[in-house]
Design an enzyme around this catalytic site. Structure first.
Site, mmCIF file in Angstrom:
data_model
loop_
_atom_site.group_PDB
_atom_site.id
_atom_site.type_symbol
_atom_site.label_atom_id
_atom_site.label_comp_id
_atom_site.label_asym_id
_atom_site.label_seq_id
_atom_site.Cartn_x
_atom_site.Cartn_y
_atom_site.Cartn_z
ATOM 1 N N GLY A 79 0.850 -1.184 0.000
ATOM 2 C CA GLY A 79 0.000 0.000 0.000
ATOM 3 C C GLY A 79 0.881 1.226 0.000
ATOM 4 C CE LYS A 129 -1.182 3.955 7.040
ATOM 5 N NZ LYS A 129 -2.597 3.836 6.760
ATOM 6 C CG ASP A 133 -12.072 7.809 6.756
ATOM 7 O OD1 ASP A 133 -13.011 8.039 5.965
ATOM 8 O OD2 ASP A 133 -10.889 7.751 6.395
#
Lengths: 362, 345
Positions: free
Chosen positions: A27, A50, A144
């Protein structure tokens, strides 16, 4: 004291980048990259890392800190929890369980362009409601909710990712968690401009009016996204002001009339459930807890049903990421004139500096 | 064997609940490591009581809590020394019990009974409990719970005053750099609250401990850890440039060693750090009463400084105009100082 035995001994992941072996990139965002990696000291378990460049991220460090603390104090089977996080030079590494099937958004984009079947949707949404109900009980908002933030692993476990003030740190643009960007160019623009399609009218209208019920609106939009392959109105440019005009008058029934899907029929229970979530008046939307009791979630099937009907023969997360990366390169020459609009979605570093004239040297 | 099942279930009074909580917490002591089962049972009992306490203090989501009951409960907790037990037993409680305790803590601490907050008074009379909580940052499992409880305490000026003067305050300089990002982040939030929430307590403290404090703070500003550098620099401008600390600021900006640090940060590889450094550096330069040593440093380094400043910009928007305007002023001043004839040594 015997307290060590009391709590289920959690595996302590090492706080050192040398203890992880990066396998692949899965990603990418403006200031974050997500890797698939293994951790040799912990039985070579597979993790997602991440790596957020804090110097590039628009987020204020105060928000990043708040997010990290909030995350650590939550624990729910449907919420993706980080194993640990630590700094590597300017990057914050957040080590998380690897959700091998990736995000529902990327699953839909790669293999279900017309959306999932209702039984599958019900399973996913029920798990997400359970996560939202917990979050809201704890006094937190997700802010979100969307298919790109719903992750799934090989056993069909569904988890909600990237919550809290994540809109500002886990970079709304371009990539969310394991969610590789979507395949159609219009959805790509969505990503670049933040996520206005999922935003409740009161959120777009005033930045102060965010309540639990705004998550319920986004949940309703997510239901349509899963059913239809994309959020409603996504054929429009993602400018906030434009979306606002439409969401103000948005009715589920209108959406049904105008949608151009191949005569896909929704059940009455589904339409009713989504209709409740998309009430213009936040106070009339049901709570997550109440929604769980809705008839749409009666006789909901188990995660093995997802494994059989959704996860079979999916391209891997890595393959999907490579695919979208190529598409992204192909559409590189598009100008993103929505950039200005995006700014407003982030909590900037608003600390006003004192002017020289404001000091007293005496 | 208990026959409570057959009894009509009457809710506990606040007094009964506090007694049950106290007994269950004390019971944790009497169990030895060998009696794992007994300890488990005792912990369960504590957990159950804390849930009841949470319901009494904040309601169950439908019924509002009873104000009289909250007052009675709070008073009783203080009277029976249960607060000390809560804090001392925190490290051995389970995950849920700790969370519930933290939740109750914030309600009880701000609870007015009559004209005073009895829990605050209790803490003022048992200040060592604050030190105990600070040390808990070293225990990663409970660090965030303790952090939450501490920040509730540090809303009260007298408690801030105590901890600033206490040796445990120095521990924060270590905690904010712990490798675990969550814990370090939480510790920094608490550290920031301590230095920004109560201006007069901070001002007194900085006046009395100027040298030792800035010696420690210098280590944060020059840390190899990017986050430590960036946030300590930003925090510095948040307390140093506040009006109640203006005498501290005037002392700070005439010292060459501080100027050197800001000049180093001005050429940090991170743009965010450069910008923050500028907002403190400019005060050194703009000071109309610059001592000779400061002028000498500025004059000696003026070429490099001007090059750095010319390359520095914040981006776009209204803040940019203000920044550029200030930058021009600072550049002019450095140029002026560099031309002063009597600085050559």
């Amino acid at each position: 004291m015997a307290h060590e035995e009391e709590e289920p001994r959690k595996v302590q992941y090492p706080l050192d980048s040398n203890c992880y072996k990066i396998l692949d990139e899965i990603g990418q965002g403006v200031s974050a990259i997500v890797y698939k990696a293994i951790c040799p000291p912990i039985n070579s378990s597979v993790v997602a890392i991440k790596a957020i460049d804090l110097d590039q991220s628009r987020a204020d460090l105060d928000n990043v800190r708040r997010e990290a603390k909030t995350m650590s104090l939550l624990s729910h089977p449907n919420i993706l929890k980080a194993h640990c996080s630590f700094m590597v030079d300017r990057r914050l590494w957040v080590v998380m369980p690897f959700m091998s099937a990736g995000s529902l958004q990327s699953i839909i984009a790669s293999s279900f362009p017309d959306g999932l079947s209702e039984p599958c949707i019900a399973i996913v949404l029920k798990e997400i409601l359970s996560a939202l109900s917990y979050l809201h009980d704890q006094g937190h908002l997700h802010r979100d909710v969307k298919a790109g933030n719903i992750l799934i692993d090989s056993s069909g476990t569904v988890k909600l990712a990237d919550f809290g003030v994540s809109a500002s740190i886990y970079e709304s643009s371009s990539c969310h968690g394991l969610a590789a960007s979507s395949s159609s160019s219009s959805l790509m623009l969505t990503d670049i401009a933040g996520t206005p399609y999922w935003m409740a009218p009161e959120v777009i209208h005033s930045h102060t009016g965010y309540s639990f019920k705004a998550d319920i609106w986004s949940f309703g939009i997510t239901a349509l996204e899963l059913a239809h392959g994309r959020p409603p109105l996504s054929h429009l440019p993602p400018s906030k002001s434009l979306i606002m005009k439409f969401t103000k008058h948005f009715r589920f029934s209108d959406y049904e009339k105008t949608k151009n899907s191949k005569n896909k029929k929704y059940s009455k229970a589904f339409k009713d459930m989504v209709g409740l979530c998309l009430d213009q008046d936040p106070s009339k939307r049901p709570s997550a807890n109440k929604l769980l009791k809705h008839s749409f979630f009666k006789n909901c099937k188990g995660s093995d049903f997802l494994v059989k009907n959704v996860l079979q023969d999916l391209p891997t997360v890595e393959q999907r990421f490579r695919g979208t990366k190529l598409q992204r390169l192909a559409s590189m020459n598009k100008t993103d004139d929505e950039d200005e609009d995006e700014e407003g979605l982030f909590l900037g570093d608003n600390m006003k500096q004192r002017r020289i004239s404001g000091w007293n040297f005496n | 064997m208990s026959f409570s099942f057959f009894k009509p279930s009457r809710p506990k009074t606040p007094q009964e609940l506090v007694k049950a909580i106290k007994d269950s917490l004390i019971a944790l002591d009497t169990k030895t490591v060998a009696e794992v089962k007994a300890l488990e049972k005792a912990l369960e009992e504590v957990e159950k009581n804390l849930v009841t306490m949470k319901l009494m203090l904040s309601g169950d989501g439908e019924a509002e809590p009873n104000v009289d009951q909250i007052s009675q409960l709070t008073l009783e907790i203080c009277k029976e020394d249960v607060i000390a037990l809560f804090i001392h037993k925190l490290p051995i409680l389970g995950w849920e019990a700790r969370k519930n305790l933290v939740h109750c803590w914030s309600i009880m601490l701000r609870q007015m009974v009559g004209s005073s907050c009895c829990c605050v008074q209790y803490m003022e009379n048992h200040l060592e409990l604050l030190d105990f909580l600070v040390v808990c940052y070293d225990n990663k499992d409970i660090a965030l719970n303790c952090g939450n409880m501490l920040r509730e305490c540090f809303k009260i000026p007298s408690l801030v005053k105590y901890i600033l003067e206490s040796p445990s305050f120095l521990l924060f300089f270590k905690f904010v750099e712990l490798p675990n990002f969550d814990v370090a982040s939480d510790a920094f939030s608490t550290f920031k609250d301590l230095l920004t929430k109560h201006a007069s307590a901070v001002s007194d403290f900085l006046t009395a401990h100027y040298n030792e404090f800035f010696e420690q703070y210098e280590k944060l500003l020059t840390s190899a850890n990017y986050v430590t550098r960036r946030q300590s620099l930003k925090l510095l401008s948040e307390f140093l440039l506040e009006p109640p600390n203006s005498h501290i600021m005037r002392r700070y900006i005439v010292e060459v060693r501080h100027l050197r640090i800001m000049m180093t940060l001005l050429k940090d590889s991170s743009k965010n750090i450069q910008i923050s450094a500028f907002h403190i550096f400019k005060v050194f330069v703009a000071n109309p009463n610059k001592p000779r040593e400061i002028k000498v440093i500025l004059a000696k380094n003026h070429e490099r400084l001007l090059a750095l400043l010319h390359n520095l910009s914040v981006g776009k928007g209204a803040e940019d105009d203000q920044f550029e305007e200030e930058k021009e002023l600072i550049i002019k001043e450095i140029e002026r100082v560099s031309r002063l004839p009597n600085l050559e040594s």
